[in-house]
Design an enzyme around this catalytic site. Structure first.
Site, PDB file in Angstrom:
ATOM      1  N   TYR A 142       0.822  -1.207   0.000  1.00 13.28           N
ATOM      2  CA  TYR A 142       0.000   0.000   0.000  1.00 13.28           C
ATOM      3  C   TYR A 142       0.864   1.268   0.000  1.00 13.28           C
ATOM      4  O   TYR A 142       0.421   2.325  -0.433  1.00 13.28           O
ATOM      5  CB  TYR A 142      -0.894   0.051   1.241  1.00 13.28           C
ATOM      6  CG  TYR A 142      -2.206  -0.672   1.119  1.00 13.28           C
ATOM      7  CD1 TYR A 142      -2.243  -2.023   0.810  1.00 13.28           C
ATOM      8  CD2 TYR A 142      -3.405  -0.005   1.328  1.00 13.28           C
ATOM      9  CE1 TYR A 142      -3.447  -2.692   0.717  1.00 13.28           C
ATOM     10  CE2 TYR A 142      -4.613  -0.667   1.239  1.00 13.28           C
ATOM     11  CZ  TYR A 142      -4.635  -2.005   0.937  1.00 13.28           C
ATOM     12  OH  TYR A 142      -5.837  -2.656   0.856  1.00 13.28           O
ATOM     13  N   LYS A 190       3.382 -15.278   2.696  1.00 11.42           N
ATOM     14  CA  LYS A 190       3.612 -16.004   1.439  1.00 11.42           C
ATOM     15  C   LYS A 190       5.128 -16.197   1.341  1.00 11.42           C
ATOM     16  O   LYS A 190       5.787 -15.734   0.403  1.00 11.42           O
ATOM     17  CB  LYS A 190       3.031 -15.178   0.271  1.00 11.42           C
ATOM     18  CG  LYS A 190       3.014 -15.873  -1.066  1.00 11.42           C
ATOM     19  CD  LYS A 190       1.981 -16.987  -1.177  1.00 11.42           C
ATOM     20  CE  LYS A 190       2.104 -17.695  -2.516  1.00 11.42           C
ATOM     21  NZ  LYS A 190       1.241 -18.901  -2.618  1.00 11.42           N
ATOM     22  N   ASP A 222      -2.657 -18.232   0.745  1.00 10.75           N
ATOM     23  CA  ASP A 222      -3.646 -18.940  -0.080  1.00 10.75           C
ATOM     24  C   ASP A 222      -4.311 -20.045   0.735  1.00 10.75           C
ATOM     25  O   ASP A 222      -5.529 -20.231   0.700  1.00 10.75           O
ATOM     26  CB  ASP A 222      -3.023 -19.470  -1.383  1.00 10.75           C
ATOM     27  CG  ASP A 222      -1.688 -20.166  -1.186  1.00 10.75           C
ATOM     28  OD1 ASP A 222      -1.144 -20.150  -0.066  1.00 10.75           O
ATOM     29  OD2 ASP A 222      -1.180 -20.750  -2.171  1.00 10.75           O
ATOM     30  N   ASP A 250     -12.241  -9.191   4.438  1.00 12.09           N
ATOM     31  CA  ASP A 250     -13.485  -9.134   3.658  1.00 12.09           C
ATOM     32  C   ASP A 250     -14.040 -10.550   3.517  1.00 12.09           C
ATOM     33  O   ASP A 250     -15.239 -10.781   3.627  1.00 12.09           O
ATOM     34  CB  ASP A 250     -13.237  -8.547   2.254  1.00 12.09           C
ATOM     35  CG  ASP A 250     -13.666  -7.089   2.152  1.00 12.09           C
ATOM     36  OD1 ASP A 250     -13.473  -6.351   3.141  1.00 12.09           O
ATOM     37  OD2 ASP A 250     -14.188  -6.689   1.089  1.00 12.09           O
TER      38      ASP A 250
HETATM   39  C1  IPM Z   1     -10.307  -1.137   4.174  1.00 14.21           C
HETATM   40  C2  IPM Z   1     -10.549  -0.551   2.811  1.00 14.21           C
HETATM   41  C3  IPM Z   1      -9.376   0.332   2.437  1.00 14.21           C
HETATM   42  C4  IPM Z   1      -8.150  -0.545   2.398  1.00 14.21           C
HETATM   43  C5  IPM Z   1      -9.536   1.102   1.114  1.00 14.21           C
HETATM   44  C6  IPM Z   1     -10.801   1.915   1.078  1.00 14.21           C
HETATM   45  C7  IPM Z   1      -8.338   1.948   0.808  1.00 14.21           C
HETATM   46  O1  IPM Z   1     -10.775  -1.556   1.866  1.00 14.21           O
HETATM   47  O2  IPM Z   1     -10.211  -0.364   5.135  1.00 14.21           O
HETATM   48  O3  IPM Z   1     -10.231  -2.356   4.293  1.00 14.21           O
HETATM   49  O4  IPM Z   1      -7.878  -1.203   1.389  1.00 14.21           O
HETATM   50  O5  IPM Z   1      -7.437  -0.579   3.400  1.00 14.21           O
HETATM   51 MN    MN Z   2     -10.828  -3.560   2.679  1.00 14.58          MN
END
Ligand code: IPM
Ligand code: MN
Length: 352
Positions: A142, A190, A222, A250
Protein backbone atom coordinates in the site's frame (compact mmCIF):
# COMPACT_ATOMS: atom_id res chain seq x y z
CA UNK A 1 -14.77 10.84 32.19
CA UNK A 2 -14.54 13.62 29.61
CA UNK A 3 -13.55 12.39 26.17
CA UNK A 4 -12.82 14.40 23.05
CA UNK A 5 -13.99 12.47 20.03
CA UNK A 6 -13.10 13.50 16.49
CA UNK A 7 -15.93 12.42 14.22
CA UNK A 8 -15.18 11.88 10.54
CA UNK A 9 -18.33 10.67 8.78
CA UNK A 10 -16.72 10.51 5.31
CA UNK A 11 -18.63 9.48 2.20
CA UNK A 12 -21.67 7.52 1.07
CA UNK A 13 -23.47 5.92 3.99
CA UNK A 14 -20.75 7.25 6.34
CA UNK A 15 -22.79 10.13 7.77
CA UNK A 16 -25.83 7.92 8.42
CA UNK A 17 -24.04 5.10 10.20
CA UNK A 18 -21.80 7.45 12.17
CA UNK A 19 -24.91 9.38 13.23
CA UNK A 20 -26.30 6.20 14.80
CA UNK A 21 -23.02 5.42 16.54
CA UNK A 22 -22.97 8.91 18.05
CA UNK A 23 -26.55 8.37 19.19
CA UNK A 24 -25.42 5.18 20.95
CA UNK A 25 -22.40 6.92 22.48
CA UNK A 26 -24.73 9.59 23.82
CA UNK A 27 -26.86 6.90 25.43
CA UNK A 28 -23.72 5.50 27.06
CA UNK A 29 -22.67 8.98 28.23
CA UNK A 30 -26.10 9.47 29.79
CA UNK A 31 -26.21 6.13 31.54
CA UNK A 32 -22.64 6.14 32.88
CA UNK A 33 -22.27 9.91 33.47
CA UNK A 34 -19.52 10.56 30.95
CA UNK A 35 -19.03 13.64 28.89
CA UNK A 36 -18.32 13.02 25.23
CA UNK A 37 -17.38 16.09 23.19
CA UNK A 38 -17.68 15.64 19.46
CA UNK A 39 -15.94 17.67 16.84
CA UNK A 40 -16.58 16.97 13.17
CA UNK A 41 -14.09 16.87 10.30
CA UNK A 42 -14.17 16.09 6.58
CA UNK A 43 -12.30 13.29 4.86
CA UNK A 44 -12.53 11.47 1.52
CA UNK A 45 -14.63 12.70 -1.38
CA UNK A 46 -16.47 14.99 1.03
CA UNK A 47 -13.15 16.71 1.71
CA UNK A 48 -12.12 16.79 -1.94
CA UNK A 49 -15.39 18.55 -2.73
CA UNK A 50 -14.93 21.01 0.10
CA UNK A 51 -11.23 21.85 0.08
CA UNK A 52 -9.73 19.95 -2.85
CA UNK A 53 -7.88 17.26 -0.92
CA UNK A 54 -8.99 14.06 0.76
CA UNK A 55 -7.27 14.50 4.16
CA UNK A 56 -6.97 18.21 4.86
CA UNK A 57 -4.61 19.63 7.49
CA UNK A 58 -7.52 20.84 9.61
CA UNK A 59 -8.81 17.28 9.84
CA UNK A 60 -5.37 16.06 10.83
CA UNK A 61 -5.13 18.73 13.55
CA UNK A 62 -8.56 17.76 14.79
CA UNK A 63 -7.49 14.09 15.03
CA UNK A 64 -4.27 14.96 16.84
CA UNK A 65 -6.17 17.06 19.36
CA UNK A 66 -8.73 14.39 20.16
CA UNK A 67 -8.58 11.38 22.45
CA UNK A 68 -10.08 9.04 19.89
CA UNK A 69 -11.44 9.16 16.35
CA UNK A 70 -14.70 7.75 15.06
CA UNK A 71 -14.70 7.25 11.33
CA UNK A 72 -17.38 6.19 8.85
CA UNK A 73 -16.29 5.24 5.36
CA UNK A 74 -14.55 6.60 2.32
CA UNK A 75 -15.12 6.20 -1.40
CA UNK A 76 -17.17 7.64 -4.23
CA UNK A 77 -18.03 6.12 -7.63
CA UNK A 78 -17.16 9.41 -9.34
CA UNK A 79 -13.53 8.54 -8.64
CA UNK A 80 -13.71 4.73 -8.89
CA UNK A 81 -14.78 4.94 -12.50
CA UNK A 82 -12.12 7.44 -13.42
CA UNK A 83 -8.67 5.82 -13.36
CA UNK A 84 -7.13 9.15 -14.39
CA UNK A 85 -8.42 11.09 -11.37
CA UNK A 86 -5.48 12.94 -9.77
CA UNK A 87 -6.89 12.89 -6.26
CA UNK A 88 -8.83 9.94 -4.89
CA UNK A 89 -10.81 9.65 -1.65
CA UNK A 90 -8.86 6.51 -0.67
CA UNK A 91 -5.65 8.54 -0.64
CA UNK A 92 -7.17 10.42 2.28
CA UNK A 93 -7.64 7.24 4.27
CA UNK A 94 -4.11 6.04 3.57
CA UNK A 95 -2.65 9.44 4.39
CA UNK A 96 -4.65 9.57 7.60
CA UNK A 97 -3.46 6.10 8.67
CA UNK A 98 0.13 6.98 7.91
CA UNK A 99 0.09 10.49 9.40
CA UNK A 100 -1.52 9.25 12.62
CA UNK A 101 0.79 6.25 12.85
CA UNK A 102 -2.09 3.77 12.95
CA UNK A 103 0.01 0.70 12.25
CA UNK A 104 -2.30 -1.96 13.63
CA UNK A 105 -5.77 -2.68 12.35
CA UNK A 106 -7.66 -4.96 14.68
CA UNK A 107 -10.61 -6.73 13.12
CA UNK A 108 -12.48 -9.08 15.43
CA UNK A 109 -15.05 -11.53 14.17
CA UNK A 110 -17.52 -12.87 16.68
CA UNK A 111 -20.47 -14.93 15.56
CA UNK A 112 -23.83 -13.82 16.92
CA UNK A 113 -25.70 -17.03 17.75
CA UNK A 114 -28.92 -15.65 16.35
CA UNK A 115 -27.24 -15.25 12.97
CA UNK A 116 -25.60 -18.66 12.64
CA UNK A 117 -28.33 -19.73 10.24
CA UNK A 118 -27.72 -16.69 8.06
CA UNK A 119 -24.11 -17.48 7.39
CA UNK A 120 -23.43 -18.87 3.94
CA UNK A 121 -21.39 -21.55 5.73
CA UNK A 122 -22.90 -24.56 7.45
CA UNK A 123 -24.22 -23.72 10.91
CA UNK A 124 -22.05 -26.29 12.67
CA UNK A 125 -18.94 -24.72 11.14
CA UNK A 126 -19.69 -21.17 12.26
CA UNK A 127 -20.93 -21.85 15.80
CA UNK A 128 -18.49 -20.38 18.28
CA UNK A 129 -16.38 -18.55 15.73
CA UNK A 130 -14.40 -15.92 17.61
CA UNK A 131 -11.17 -14.66 16.17
CA UNK A 132 -9.24 -11.47 15.57
CA UNK A 133 -7.30 -10.49 12.51
CA UNK A 134 -4.40 -8.17 13.26
CA UNK A 135 -3.65 -6.45 9.99
CA UNK A 136 -0.51 -4.34 9.52
CA UNK A 137 -1.82 -1.01 8.25
CA UNK A 138 0.91 1.45 7.34
CA UNK A 139 3.39 -0.60 5.34
CA UNK A 140 3.65 -3.17 2.59
CA UNK A 141 2.46 -2.75 -0.96
CA UNK A 142 0.00 0.00 0.00
CA UNK A 143 2.85 2.36 0.78
CA UNK A 144 5.98 0.88 -0.81
CA UNK A 145 8.03 2.99 -3.16
CA UNK A 146 8.75 3.03 -6.05
CA UNK A 147 5.23 2.92 -7.33
CA UNK A 148 4.03 4.17 -10.66
CA UNK A 149 4.47 3.73 -14.37
CA UNK A 150 7.26 3.85 -16.84
CA UNK A 151 7.44 6.98 -18.93
CA UNK A 152 5.60 5.50 -21.89
CA UNK A 153 2.88 4.30 -19.54
CA UNK A 154 2.96 0.69 -20.69
CA UNK A 155 4.36 -0.81 -17.50
CA UNK A 156 3.12 -0.22 -13.95
CA UNK A 157 4.67 -1.28 -10.66
CA UNK A 158 4.01 -1.38 -6.92
CA UNK A 159 6.59 -2.31 -4.31
CA UNK A 160 6.01 -4.35 -1.20
CA UNK A 161 8.42 -3.05 1.45
CA UNK A 162 8.69 -3.93 5.14
CA UNK A 163 11.29 -2.99 7.71
CA UNK A 164 12.24 -5.10 10.71
CA UNK A 165 10.85 -2.42 12.99
CA UNK A 166 7.46 -2.39 11.27
CA UNK A 167 7.20 -6.16 11.40
CA UNK A 168 8.34 -6.48 14.96
CA UNK A 169 5.88 -4.00 16.44
CA UNK A 170 2.86 -5.58 14.76
CA UNK A 171 3.98 -9.11 15.65
CA UNK A 172 4.47 -8.14 19.29
CA UNK A 173 1.03 -6.62 19.40
CA UNK A 174 -0.39 -9.86 17.97
CA UNK A 175 1.54 -12.05 20.43
CA UNK A 176 0.29 -9.91 23.31
CA UNK A 177 -3.24 -10.20 22.01
CA UNK A 178 -2.90 -13.98 21.75
CA UNK A 179 -1.77 -14.02 25.39
CA UNK A 180 -4.95 -12.24 26.40
CA UNK A 181 -7.08 -14.71 24.45
CA UNK A 182 -6.79 -18.43 23.65
CA UNK A 183 -3.01 -18.25 23.08
CA UNK A 184 -3.07 -19.41 19.49
CA UNK A 185 -1.41 -17.24 16.86
CA UNK A 186 -1.51 -17.83 13.11
CA UNK A 187 1.15 -15.93 11.17
CA UNK A 188 -0.11 -15.58 7.62
CA UNK A 189 2.38 -14.90 4.83
CA UNK A 190 3.61 -16.00 1.44
CA UNK A 191 7.11 -16.95 2.53
CA UNK A 192 7.44 -19.49 -0.27
CA UNK A 193 7.48 -16.60 -2.76
CA UNK A 194 7.99 -13.18 -1.15
CA UNK A 195 11.11 -11.76 0.47
CA UNK A 196 9.06 -9.57 2.81
CA UNK A 197 7.17 -12.65 4.00
CA UNK A 198 10.42 -14.44 4.72
CA UNK A 199 11.51 -11.53 6.90
CA UNK A 200 8.14 -11.67 8.70
CA UNK A 201 8.55 -15.36 9.38
CA UNK A 202 12.17 -14.94 10.51
CA UNK A 203 11.20 -12.26 13.02
CA UNK A 204 8.17 -14.20 14.23
CA UNK A 205 10.45 -17.16 14.95
CA UNK A 206 12.79 -14.89 16.89
CA UNK A 207 10.00 -13.46 19.02
CA UNK A 208 8.10 -16.71 19.63
CA UNK A 209 10.41 -18.00 22.42
CA UNK A 210 9.51 -14.89 24.44
CA UNK A 211 5.93 -16.16 24.44
CA UNK A 212 6.32 -19.83 25.36
CA UNK A 213 2.61 -20.12 26.15
CA UNK A 214 1.53 -19.06 22.68
CA UNK A 215 1.14 -21.80 20.12
CA UNK A 216 2.35 -20.31 16.83
CA UNK A 217 1.28 -21.61 13.48
CA UNK A 218 2.66 -20.43 10.11
CA UNK A 219 0.31 -20.46 7.17
CA UNK A 220 0.61 -19.38 3.56
CA UNK A 221 -2.03 -16.82 2.64
CA UNK A 222 -3.65 -18.94 -0.08
CA UNK A 223 -4.05 -21.79 2.38
CA UNK A 224 -5.32 -19.34 5.03
CA UNK A 225 -8.02 -18.12 2.64
CA UNK A 226 -9.19 -21.71 2.34
CA UNK A 227 -8.88 -22.68 6.02
CA UNK A 228 -10.78 -19.59 7.04
CA UNK A 229 -13.84 -20.66 5.11
CA UNK A 230 -13.45 -24.33 5.94
CA UNK A 231 -12.65 -24.17 9.67
CA UNK A 232 -13.26 -20.59 10.88
CA UNK A 233 -13.60 -21.72 14.49
CA UNK A 234 -10.00 -22.97 14.47
CA UNK A 235 -8.60 -19.42 14.46
CA UNK A 236 -7.88 -17.28 17.50
CA UNK A 237 -5.49 -14.47 16.52
CA UNK A 238 -4.27 -14.12 12.97
CA UNK A 239 -1.55 -11.62 12.08
CA UNK A 240 -0.65 -10.56 8.58
CA UNK A 241 0.63 -7.83 6.32
CA UNK A 242 -1.46 -5.00 4.94
CA UNK A 243 -2.95 -6.36 1.73
CA UNK A 244 -3.38 -9.95 2.86
CA UNK A 245 -5.26 -8.62 5.86
CA UNK A 246 -7.45 -6.43 3.68
CA UNK A 247 -8.49 -9.40 1.57
CA UNK A 248 -8.83 -12.00 4.31
CA UNK A 249 -11.02 -9.78 6.48
CA UNK A 250 -13.49 -9.13 3.66
CA UNK A 251 -13.60 -12.88 3.17
CA UNK A 252 -14.04 -13.42 6.90
CA UNK A 253 -16.86 -10.92 7.09
CA UNK A 254 -19.26 -13.11 5.11
CA UNK A 255 -18.91 -15.81 7.75
CA UNK A 256 -20.75 -13.60 10.22
CA UNK A 257 -23.70 -13.15 7.92
CA UNK A 258 -23.09 -9.56 6.85
CA UNK A 259 -20.25 -7.22 6.05
CA UNK A 260 -22.38 -4.66 7.89
CA UNK A 261 -21.50 -6.22 11.23
CA UNK A 262 -17.74 -6.04 11.42
CA UNK A 263 -16.06 -3.28 13.43
CA UNK A 264 -12.40 -2.41 13.60
CA UNK A 265 -9.86 -0.42 15.55
CA UNK A 266 -6.80 1.15 13.97
CA UNK A 267 -4.28 1.92 16.64
CA UNK A 268 -0.82 3.35 16.94
CA UNK A 269 1.36 4.59 19.76
CA UNK A 270 -0.55 7.82 20.22
CA UNK A 271 -3.77 7.72 18.25
CA UNK A 272 -6.67 5.38 17.78
CA UNK A 273 -9.37 5.36 15.17
CA UNK A 274 -12.51 3.23 15.09
CA UNK A 275 -14.32 2.34 11.89
CA UNK A 276 -16.49 -0.33 10.31
CA UNK A 277 -14.58 -2.55 7.91
CA UNK A 278 -17.08 -2.03 5.11
CA UNK A 279 -16.91 0.71 2.51
CA UNK A 280 -19.08 3.71 1.70
CA UNK A 281 -21.80 1.67 -0.09
CA UNK A 282 -22.75 4.64 -2.33
CA UNK A 283 -25.78 2.88 -3.83
CA UNK A 284 -27.41 2.97 -0.40
CA UNK A 285 -26.42 6.50 0.60
CA UNK A 286 -29.32 8.56 1.87
CA UNK A 287 -31.79 5.66 1.67
CA UNK A 288 -31.76 4.78 5.36
CA UNK A 289 -31.05 1.11 4.67
CA UNK A 290 -27.40 0.80 5.70
CA UNK A 291 -26.62 -1.41 8.67
CA UNK A 292 -25.21 0.81 11.45
CA UNK A 293 -24.10 -2.14 13.61
CA UNK A 294 -20.49 -2.31 12.40
CA UNK A 295 -20.04 1.34 13.32
CA UNK A 296 -21.87 0.94 16.61
CA UNK A 297 -19.65 -2.04 17.46
CA UNK A 298 -16.65 0.10 16.49
CA UNK A 299 -17.90 2.59 19.07
CA UNK A 300 -17.90 -0.29 21.57
CA UNK A 301 -14.24 -0.91 20.73
CA UNK A 302 -13.61 2.81 21.20
CA UNK A 303 -15.09 2.66 24.68
CA UNK A 304 -13.07 -0.43 25.57
CA UNK A 305 -9.91 1.24 24.30
CA UNK A 306 -10.61 4.07 26.76
CA UNK A 307 -10.88 1.51 29.54
CA UNK A 308 -14.69 1.62 29.65
CA UNK A 309 -15.19 -2.13 29.70
CA UNK A 310 -18.66 -2.13 31.17
CA UNK A 311 -19.82 0.54 28.73
CA UNK A 312 -18.44 -1.40 25.76
CA UNK A 313 -20.14 -4.55 26.97
CA UNK A 314 -23.43 -2.67 27.32
CA UNK A 315 -23.24 -1.66 23.66
CA UNK A 316 -22.51 -5.25 22.60
CA UNK A 317 -25.42 -6.58 24.63
CA UNK A 318 -27.72 -3.99 23.07
CA UNK A 319 -26.60 -4.93 19.55
CA UNK A 320 -27.08 -8.64 20.28
CA UNK A 321 -30.57 -7.86 21.60
CA UNK A 322 -31.47 -6.00 18.40
CA UNK A 323 -30.31 -9.00 16.37
CA UNK A 324 -32.18 -11.48 18.55
CA UNK A 325 -35.38 -9.47 18.37
CA UNK A 326 -35.07 -9.02 14.63
CA UNK A 327 -34.59 -5.25 14.77
CA UNK A 328 -32.21 -5.33 11.82
CA UNK A 329 -31.65 -3.64 8.48
CA UNK A 330 -32.49 -5.46 5.26
CA UNK A 331 -29.06 -7.09 4.87
CA UNK A 332 -29.90 -9.22 7.92
CA UNK A 333 -33.66 -9.49 7.53
CA UNK A 334 -33.68 -12.43 5.11
CA UNK A 335 -36.68 -11.10 3.28
CA UNK A 336 -38.58 -10.64 6.57
CA UNK A 337 -39.42 -7.36 8.23
CA UNK A 338 -36.55 -4.93 8.15
CA UNK A 339 -35.91 -1.65 9.92
CA UNK A 340 -34.24 1.57 8.83
CA UNK A 341 -30.73 2.60 9.83
CA UNK A 342 -32.24 5.09 12.24
CA UNK A 343 -34.72 2.65 13.78
CA UNK A 344 -31.93 0.17 14.48
CA UNK A 345 -29.82 2.93 16.07
CA UNK A 346 -32.80 4.11 18.14
CA UNK A 347 -33.48 0.59 19.38
CA UNK A 348 -29.86 0.04 20.43
CA UNK A 349 -29.56 3.45 22.11
CA UNK A 350 -32.83 2.87 23.93
CA UNK A 351 -31.77 -0.59 25.16
CA UNK A 352 -28.71 0.99 26.71
C1 IPM B 1 -10.31 -1.14 4.17
C2 IPM B 1 -10.55 -0.55 2.81
C3 IPM B 1 -9.38 0.33 2.44
C4 IPM B 1 -8.15 -0.55 2.40
C5 IPM B 1 -9.54 1.10 1.11
C6 IPM B 1 -10.80 1.91 1.08
C7 IPM B 1 -8.34 1.95 0.81
O1 IPM B 1 -10.77 -1.56 1.87
O2 IPM B 1 -10.21 -0.36 5.13
O3 IPM B 1 -10.23 -2.36 4.29
O4 IPM B 1 -7.88 -1.20 1.39
O5 IPM B 1 -7.44 -0.58 3.40
MN1 MN C 1 -10.83 -3.56 2.68
Amino acid sequence: MTVKIAVLPGDGIGPEIVGEAVKVLNAVAGKYSHEFEYEYGVVGAAAIDKVGEPYPDETHELCLNSDVILFGAIGDPRFDNNPKAKVRPEQGLLKMRKALGLFANIRPLVMFDALAERSPLKTERVKGVDFVCVRELTGGIYFGRPQGRTEDGTVAYDSCVYSREEIERILRLAFDMAMSRRKHLTVVDKANVLATSRLWREIAKEIAPEYPDVEVEYMFVDNAAMQLIQWPAAFDVMVTENMFGDILTDEASVISGSLGLLPSASVGKENALFEPIHGSYPQAAGKGIANPMATILSAAMLLEYLGMKEEGAAVRVAVAKAIEEGVVTEDLAEGGKSYSTKEVGDFIAKSI
